[in-house]
Structures are given as C-alpha cells and as structure tokens.
Design an enzyme around this catalytic site. Sequence first.
Site, PDB file in Angstrom:
ATOM      1  N   ASP A 223       0.803  -1.133  -0.054  1.00 43.33           N
ATOM      2  CA  ASP A 223      -0.003  -0.055   0.031  1.00 43.33           C
ATOM      3  C   ASP A 223       0.993   1.331   0.010  1.00 43.33           C
ATOM      4  OD1 ASP A 223      -2.034   1.994   0.540  1.00 43.33           O
ATOM      5  OD2 ASP A 223      -3.402   0.090   0.711  1.00 43.33           O
ATOM      6  N   HIS A 246       2.074   1.936  -3.406  1.00 45.09           N
ATOM      7  CA  HIS A 246       1.325   3.005  -3.898  1.00 45.09           C
ATOM      8  C   HIS A 246       1.839   4.380  -3.918  1.00 45.09           C
ATOM      9  CE1 HIS A 246      -2.548   0.043  -3.165  1.00 45.09           C
ATOM     10  NE2 HIS A 246      -1.444  -0.533  -3.825  1.00 45.09           N
TER      11      HIS A 246
END
Length: 401
Positions: A223, A246
């Site tokens: 993430d 991310h």
Amino acid sequence: MTPRAISCLWVVLPICIHAILLADAENQIFNVKEFGAKADGETDDSKAVLAAWNAACASNGRPRVVIPPGTFLIGETKFEGPCPGAYPIVVEVKGKVIAPTDLSLFSSDDWISFSKVHRLVLTGGGVFDGRGGSAWPSNNCPTSANCKLLPTSLKFNFVTNSTIRRISSVDSKFFHMIIYGSENVKAHDLRISAPGDSPNTDGIHIEDSTGIAISRSVIGTGDDCVSIGPGSNLIAISNVICGPGHGISVGSLGKYPDEKDVTGLRVRNCTFRNTTNGLRIKTWPGSGALHAKNFTFEDIIMKDVHNPIIIDQKYCPYDSCPTEEAPSKVKISNVNFTNVKGTSTSQVAVNLVCSKAFPCDGVALSDIDLKYNGEEGKATTSSCANVNGFASGTQVPPPCV
C-alpha cells in the site's frame, strides 16, 4: 605524593565517585531477560517486556529498556506513559520481536503501541515481524467499507519530542506504523517491507499530528509507503526510497465527517521504484469540507511508476461509491511539483482530476520530465479536470494546466 596532593585527592575522589554513581543511576538498564523473558520465539514474553517498561517508566534519569538478541514472542502490548522522571526513555531493540499469528489473541487493532510518552527513543537495529502472511487473506478492507481492521504493528499515540530510528518492520498484518495525535517526531533510517500484493500494509501513516519528519528510509509494501491523513501539519519527507507500493499519498481525505485540514507538506529527494503511484493526493467524492494546501514535491526520481503525478478527487476503491452528483468538497490549493524526472509505465504521466465543486487552485508544474517506458514511439501525456495552475521550465509531457 605531597601532603597537599593527598589532601586534594581526598576532596576530589568523593566527587568523582558521586558523579559515577549518579551517572549509573541516571543510565539504568532494564534488560527484559532480567524480568523473565525467554527469547525462544515460543514463550509469550509480553508480561516480561511490559514489566521492564513499567520499571523504566517509573525511574528517574535516562532509563533504557533493552530487548537483546534473540526471538521474542510478544502479544498485544501497550506501553503507557507519561514517564515524568525519564529524559529520555529509550527502548533498544537488538533482537527480533514477533507477533502472534492467532487473530483471536488481539482485543484491539494494535499489536504494539506507545501512548502519552514524552521523549521516547525507539532504536537498536532490531526487527518487528508482524507475521502478517496468515492474516492477509482475512482482510477485505480494500473492497469493503464495513471491514474489521487487523492489528497495526506499531502505533504511536500522543507521543511528543521523540525519535524512531534504526529499526525494521516486516510483514505487518495491517499498517506497519501509525503516528497519531503526536508532535515533533523524527523517524529515520527505517526499513519497512511487505510483499507488493499484501493488503493495507502502509509503511507509515500520519494523522492529527504536527512536526513529523521522515528521512533516510527504505519502504516497500502493498500500500502507501507513507500516507498523510487528516489533521496533519508541517510534515517533511526526504531521502526515502519507495517501492513496491502505492507511493507517497496525501489521504485519503474526506471519508469521515469533521476531518481536519492538511497543511504544510514537503517531499524531497525521494525515489520511487515500480510503484502504482508516485506523488498522489486522493479525496473521496461526497466528502465533507476541508482544505489540503501548501504542498511541495521536489527533486523526485520515478523509475517505472504507473501514475507518477496524480490528484484523484474521485477516489473510491469499493464496488459501491458515492455518485457523480456528490463531488468532493476537499479544497486543494498551492501544490508545487518541481524537478520530477524518470519513467512512467502509463502514457498519462500527469493526471490531475480535481473536484468540479471546488477546483484545485495554484497547482504548479516546474521542470517535469517523465518519459513513457512502454510501446516504442509513444510519448507521455497529461490530463486535467477542474485545475487552475501554471507550468514552467521543461515539460514532458506537455502540461494541461
């Protein structure tokens, strides 16, 4: 030796002895093994570690809790302050701290937390292993708003004037670190890692905090490498290598009512490698009103990043999302992207989608050079919606502001 010298010695010697004893008292060592920890990776050492903390917290001077080499199984543990006589209180992790794999052993969504501590130093070169692999299949948060949160590995609640340095966090069940309600915290020389497909394993999440500085760290997760949540102010991120993951994200913002503004972010000298996003601001459609302003992203290297520069004010990862009739009410302003270079794995290297109700203002692109690392002969492009801004210097792709 003359009588006068002997006389002086008798005067000085007690002072030296007193100083040595005082130094020893001020620098007390609280080794968790002396409190009963087994360090065999199977016995629950939680009580021993917490007993060492409580003794150190109650002492005066510069206490040091030592977790020596070895493997320490520690369950859900809360290190509570204040520790009024400690300045600072040091937790030195030299060994490996492992979490239980049985989720039924957790009564909250934290594994290890530090709360209401002033001048905490967490250091030592050791490892916190969340052993998240067995828990990740239970996580449906990426697709469902009504999900049960898994335990975050390390949470810092209302911590002030503190330092987190030279530790590693691997395979968290959920977020690796959360810094919440805290002020003046420095985090540097960290190593944070989890597989690229591990859900919600954010590296460091900051929320309702002021004066947080993250530097000289390597973060690769499933993430965001770093996420900056509501109520964050004066955040500095520098010399971070991010990937997989991310990217570095502001947000998501506007998911919950009464969120606070985010102001004053500087991200510089960072490198992104094979991440889905690079520099991202994300807000929910249908959000409450708040401001996100005064952000600077400068001297950034992108290596095969899918969305190098992105503002997404229609962010919603779920199957059911607010309708187009409910635009985001997060007002984004004064955002500078300067000297961002490298390669993009998508043609749209600069994608700025702002709210139609509250368009972005003061978005500046300066010296952007992002080339497409895809089909030969194709170039990167930019896409804008509801953006007021300007561009200067090199512009690859051609700007849309």
